[in-house]
Enzyme design. Structure first.
Site, mmCIF file in Angstrom:
data_model
loop_
_atom_site.group_PDB
_atom_site.id
_atom_site.type_symbol
_atom_site.label_atom_id
_atom_site.label_comp_id
_atom_site.label_asym_id
_atom_site.label_seq_id
_atom_site.Cartn_x
_atom_site.Cartn_y
_atom_site.Cartn_z
ATOM 1 N N ARG A 251 -13.802 5.835 10.560
ATOM 2 C CA ARG A 251 -13.975 6.194 9.145
ATOM 3 C C ARG A 251 -14.652 5.067 8.378
ATOM 4 O O ARG A 251 -15.364 5.315 7.403
ATOM 5 C CB ARG A 251 -12.611 6.456 8.496
ATOM 6 N N CYS B 202 -5.615 7.906 3.748
ATOM 7 C CA CYS B 202 -4.706 7.032 4.494
ATOM 8 C C CYS B 202 -3.258 7.256 4.042
ATOM 9 O O CYS B 202 -2.989 7.404 2.852
ATOM 10 C CB CYS B 202 -5.063 5.575 4.254
ATOM 11 N N ASP C 289 -6.925 -4.417 1.227
ATOM 12 C CA ASP C 289 -7.644 -3.952 2.422
ATOM 13 C C ASP C 289 -7.856 -5.061 3.455
ATOM 14 O O ASP C 289 -8.378 -4.797 4.543
ATOM 15 C CB ASP C 289 -9.000 -3.349 2.021
ATOM 16 N N LYS D 289 -18.681 0.809 2.485
ATOM 17 C CA LYS D 289 -18.155 2.181 2.416
ATOM 18 C C LYS D 289 -17.667 2.505 1.002
ATOM 19 O O LYS D 289 -18.003 3.542 0.438
ATOM 20 C CB LYS D 289 -16.996 2.337 3.404
ATOM 21 N N ASN D 290 -16.874 1.609 0.435
ATOM 22 C CA ASN D 290 -16.235 1.917 -0.844
ATOM 23 C C ASN D 290 -17.192 1.837 -2.023
ATOM 24 O O ASN D 290 -16.834 2.198 -3.142
ATOM 25 C CB ASN D 290 -15.030 0.997 -1.083
ATOM 26 N N ARG E 105 0.165 7.307 -3.592
ATOM 27 C CA ARG E 105 -1.212 7.377 -4.085
ATOM 28 C C ARG E 105 -1.522 8.588 -4.964
ATOM 29 O O ARG E 105 -2.340 9.441 -4.600
ATOM 30 C CB ARG E 105 -2.197 7.303 -2.912
HETATM 31 C C1 UD1 Z 1 -9.521 2.031 -3.429
HETATM 32 C C2 UD1 Z 1 -10.193 1.796 -2.110
HETATM 33 C C3 UD1 Z 1 -9.172 1.373 -1.062
HETATM 34 C C4 UD1 Z 1 -8.368 0.184 -1.569
HETATM 35 C C5 UD1 Z 1 -7.815 0.445 -2.955
HETATM 36 C C6 UD1 Z 1 -7.158 -0.776 -3.574
HETATM 37 C C7 UD1 Z 1 -12.069 3.326 -2.211
HETATM 38 C C8 UD1 Z 1 -12.711 4.550 -1.705
HETATM 39 N N1 UD1 Z 1 -10.868 3.030 -1.712
HETATM 40 O O1 UD1 Z 1 -8.599 3.102 -3.249
HETATM 41 O O2 UD1 Z 1 -9.866 1.039 0.128
HETATM 42 O O3 UD1 Z 1 -7.289 -0.046 -0.688
HETATM 43 O O4 UD1 Z 1 -8.852 0.859 -3.855
HETATM 44 O O5 UD1 Z 1 -8.058 -1.835 -3.630
HETATM 45 O O6 UD1 Z 1 -12.640 2.602 -3.002
HETATM 46 N N2 UD1 Z 1 -2.500 4.851 -8.535
HETATM 47 C C9 UD1 Z 1 -1.709 5.634 -9.359
HETATM 48 N N3 UD1 Z 1 -2.316 6.642 -10.067
HETATM 49 C C10 UD1 Z 1 -3.644 6.905 -9.979
HETATM 50 C C11 UD1 Z 1 -4.441 6.104 -9.143
HETATM 51 C C12 UD1 Z 1 -3.843 5.071 -8.435
HETATM 52 O O7 UD1 Z 1 -0.504 5.435 -9.453
HETATM 53 O O8 UD1 Z 1 -4.127 7.835 -10.633
HETATM 54 C C13 UD1 Z 1 -1.882 3.732 -7.776
HETATM 55 C C14 UD1 Z 1 -2.015 3.884 -6.274
HETATM 56 O O9 UD1 Z 1 -0.966 4.676 -5.760
HETATM 57 C C15 UD1 Z 1 -1.924 2.442 -5.825
HETATM 58 C C16 UD1 Z 1 -2.644 1.693 -6.945
HETATM 59 O O10 UD1 Z 1 -2.634 2.566 -8.058
HETATM 60 O O11 UD1 Z 1 -0.578 2.033 -5.764
HETATM 61 C C17 UD1 Z 1 -4.080 1.290 -6.651
HETATM 62 O O12 UD1 Z 1 -4.770 2.396 -6.143
HETATM 63 P P1 UD1 Z 1 -6.325 2.622 -6.357
HETATM 64 O O13 UD1 Z 1 -6.966 1.378 -6.842
HETATM 65 O O14 UD1 Z 1 -6.510 3.860 -7.145
HETATM 66 O O15 UD1 Z 1 -6.811 2.897 -4.889
HETATM 67 P P2 UD1 Z 1 -7.985 3.845 -4.493
HETATM 68 O O16 UD1 Z 1 -8.972 3.839 -5.600
HETATM 69 O O17 UD1 Z 1 -7.466 5.138 -4.001
#
Ligand code: UD1
Length: 417
Positions: A397, A117, A305, A22-23, A122
């Protein structure tokens, strides 16, 4: 609303085929926005999030073919409407991945702030900051990001933290920027590497994916391509954790064992016998698992995850485990539901202390997010009697044919109304 009914206590045995990730599929689908030529994808999982992404792209004018046997073709000949509305974005946080490619291709985008989620705040500040460094102007009004740029310029971007979709968004945008972009402190997740493979097949010039520094040399145009989406390492890990908890002997096919190393290591520590060759993983578990403590970390560390599923296994393990979550705040919602099944868990800050019990008892529980739901399934497979999991739209999902796959392994599981 559908529920999942599980009668626990059976060993798992047989073979299960791992679906496409999915990701990886979601960002790769967004890569179609970067070219007017067709992008043909194989091994795309049939999931709600993939359907949501298809709808989102179709609303912008992308022609999205029917998904047949994992094959989907997308063509963004014209992007009439570079807008991602709240109605779809709120159901899937990965929708924010359209921002970078829309800006790069159209010079403008309007994207709702994401939902997804409910696991912590986030934010998307790293995505925004990176695009601004590339020359974009971005304002937030009434819950929408309004972004414009004449042509994005390559930039050196050091991200404050490791973000998976942040890295992907900036990588997508940088492919059509003028000049070279250097992404520092980039995510090393295999899904980032899979996206880079697809982009290279489209003609992008990317180096260093899989490391902390990714260099992207912008090109004027990308072409169409054909790409096979990598196997889902979290789905793989979920089935492995289920066998480690419930016992039995299972072979996973179409997997990518090298992407699941941290999970395999943890389950071996729990006493599972695991062997890997080519795209196959075999797991055998006899008796109760031993407890395993883990701390989540960006790849190649233990994935956040998989945290909930490993917690479920620890609920029935011999001994006490400490599970520390470092990526997301508020990602222990499954602990309360696991307690309803008789688990002994106490939360201390971002650590859950799990004292294994000899058996769990089936009960009615509620899924709160995607991976939390998976942990309830793992626990339900071990619990005595009936476990009824409500709100399984979270599972739909991200897990393809979950109940069919588990039933194929001998689990007593059914979707009920
Ligand atoms: C992706 C995955 C999700 C997984 C996560 C961490 C997808 C579609 N989803 O989510 O399944 O749980 O990686 O491996 O690939 N953060 C900030 N600012 C930002 C972006 C992120 O502060 O602009 C923080 C987030 O709140 C979190 C951390 O960084 O605490 C990691 O998040 P991130 O790696 O961005 O997760 P996703 O990419 O949303």
């Amino acid at each position: 609303m559908d529920k999942l009914q599980i009668i626990g206590g059976r060993l798992l045995a047989g073979e299960v085929r791992v679906s496409g990730a999915k990701n990886a599929a979601l960002p790769i689908m967004c890569a179609s926005l970067l070219t007017d030529q067709p992008l043909a994808l194989d091994n795309v999982p049939s999931l709600m999030d993939v359907r949501t992404m298809s709808k989102l792209l179709a609303q912008m004018g992308v022609e999205v073919g029917d998904q047949e046997g994992g094959r989907v073709q997308l063509q963004a000949a014209n992007i009439a409407n570079p807008v991602a509305g709240y109605e779809l974005v709120k159901t899937m946080r990965a929708s924010v991945l359209v921002l970078g490619p829309l800006l790069a291709r159209c010079g403008r985008a309007k994207v709702s702030l994401p939902g997804g989620c409910a696991i912590g705040a986030r934010p998307v500040d790293q995505h925004v900051r990176g695009l601004q460094a590339m020359g974009a102007e971005i304002t937030v009004e009434q819950g929408y990001m309004h972004a414009t740029a004449k042509r994005l310029r390559g930039a050196r971007i050091a991200m404050d933290l490791v973000t998976v979709t942040g890295t992907e968004n900036l990588m997508l945008a940088a492919c059509l920027a003028e000049g070279t972009t250097l992404l520092e402190n980039a995510a090393r997740e295999p899904e980032v590497v899979d996206l880079a493979h697809c982009l290279r097949a489209m003609g992008a010039k990317i180096e260093g994916d899989g490391s902390q520094a990714i260099r992207i040399q912008g090109v004027n145009a990308l072409s169409g391509a054909r790409h096979r989406v990598m196997p889902d390492r979290i789905e793989t890990g979920t089935y492995l954790a289920a066998v480690a908890a419930a016992g039995g002997k299972v072979r996973l096919s179409a997997a990518a064992p090298e992407t699941v190393a941290a999970t395999i290591q943890a389950l071996r520590e729990a006493g599972a016998k695991i062997s890997c060759r080519a795209d196959m993983i075999e797991i055998e578990m006899d008796g109760r698992p031993g407890s395993v403590s883990v701390t989540t970390a960006p790849y190649p560390g233990f994935p956040t995850d998989m945290q909930a599923q490993l917690m479920a296994m620890n609920c029935v393990a011999r001994g006490k485990a400490e599970i520390t979550e470092t990526i997301f705040e508020n990602r222990f919602m499954h602990a309360l539901e696991l307690q309803r099944l008789g688990a002994d868990i106490s939360i201390q800050g971002n650590t859950a202390v799990v004292q294994g019990v000899a058996r769990l008892q089936g009960a009615s529980v509620m899924a709160t997010d995607l991976r939390a739901s998976a942990s309830l399934v793992v626990a339900g497979l071990v619990a005595q009697g009936e476990t009824l999991i409500d709100r399984i739209y979270h599972l739909d999902r991200g897990y393809e044919a979950l109940e069919r796959k588990l039933a194929g392994l001998g689990a007593k599981i059914a979707r009920v109304r």
